[in-house]
Design a protein around this motif. Sequence first.
Motif, PDB file in Angstrom:
ATOM      1  N   UNK A 209      74.328  15.508 -82.003  1.00  0.00           N
ATOM      2  CA  UNK A 209      74.405  15.310 -80.551  1.00  0.00           C
ATOM      3  C   UNK A 209      73.187  15.869 -79.844  1.00  0.00           C
ATOM      4  N   UNK A 210      72.735  17.035 -80.264  1.00  0.00           N
ATOM      5  CA  UNK A 210      71.549  17.637 -79.657  1.00  0.00           C
ATOM      6  C   UNK A 210      70.296  16.833 -79.977  1.00  0.00           C
ATOM      7  N   UNK A 211      70.213  16.330 -81.205  1.00  0.00           N
ATOM      8  CA  UNK A 211      69.061  15.512 -81.588  1.00  0.00           C
ATOM      9  C   UNK A 211      69.035  14.227 -80.768  1.00  0.00           C
ATOM     10  N   UNK A 212      70.176  13.562 -80.634  1.00  0.00           N
ATOM     11  CA  UNK A 212      70.237  12.330 -79.848  1.00  0.00           C
ATOM     12  C   UNK A 212      69.963  12.585 -78.372  1.00  0.00           C
ATOM     13  N   UNK A 213      70.422  13.709 -77.851  1.00  0.00           N
ATOM     14  CA  UNK A 213      70.150  14.052 -76.462  1.00  0.00           C
ATOM     15  C   UNK A 213      68.659  14.275 -76.238  1.00  0.00           C
ATOM     16  N   UNK A 214      68.003  14.943 -77.165  1.00  0.00           N
ATOM     17  CA  UNK A 214      66.559  15.168 -77.052  1.00  0.00           C
ATOM     18  C   UNK A 214      65.795  13.854 -77.125  1.00  0.00           C
TER      19      UNK A 214
END
Length: 67
Positions: free
Chosen positions: A38-43
Amino acid sequence: MAVGAGLGVLVTLPPLAGMASGLSQATSSGVGLHLDSGAVLTAITGTLVAAVLAGVMVTGKTLRKSA
């Protein structure tokens, strides 16, 4: 976009793996490398939005100066 995101992940994995290995040795316990998708996709999404917005703003200013 996919190339940039892939290269960004590849650049960050070796230092993260080194930190996990060092922490594992310091604490004498198993520490693995876990990425939060989720953090990777948000970035990735945030960077894409910022790039598109910057491109639109520059193009808009350039077109206004020409007119």
